[in-house]
Design an enzyme around this catalytic site. Sequence first.
Site, PDB file in Angstrom:
ATOM      1  N   GLY A  45      58.221  55.574 146.083  1.00 16.79           N
ATOM      2  CA  GLY A  45      58.687  56.764 145.356  1.00 16.79           C
ATOM      3  C   GLY A  45      60.169  56.698 145.027  1.00 16.79           C
ATOM      4  CB  CYS A  46      63.100  55.847 147.107  1.00 17.50           C
ATOM      5  SG  CYS A  46      62.805  57.130 148.349  1.00 17.50           S
ATOM      6  CB  THR A  47      61.426  51.699 144.044  1.00 16.78           C
ATOM      7  OG1 THR A  47      61.801  51.230 145.340  1.00 16.78           O
ATOM      8  CG2 THR A  47      61.663  50.603 143.015  1.00 16.78           C
TER       9      THR A  47
END
Length: 156
Positions: A45-47
């Site tokens: 998700g962060c990527t």
Amino acid sequence: MAIGPKEGGNAPNFSMDSTQGPIKLADYKDQLLVLYFYPRDDTPGCTTEAKDFTALADEFEKAGAKIVGVSRDTLTKHEKFATKHDLGVTLASDEDGKVCEAYGVWVEKKNYGKTYMGIERSTFLIGPDKKVIRIWRKVRVKGHAEDVLNVIKSDA
């Protein structure tokens, strides 16, 4: 409910090391600041979120906004993350968690029956006057960068 700034209130001051060198809130005078908090470098998700903001970075720039992503990862981890994914956003390191606490994003989370403390994915749109224009909490990554850009363009 996490305590932190309110829309229309003052943005908490900050000073952090970043992939662009030391940064502080005062550096962003005469422009909008998109300050987004995310749990950890190099997770799916962060990527995706960092890549989405990177893909729209030129649009944000044209709209007068800078983007800074914040997590508690080290500066070394941020630099590896940025290089690996060719990220075009500034990543700031809040290792001691003071900025996360000031913005009310360091919260109790539950996952698979376990309770732990972590960063609630949140975004703060801060005006040139250092007032918080808009807050997004418990962000869903898909379409989020576009949502933020659309709010900036509609207020411009």
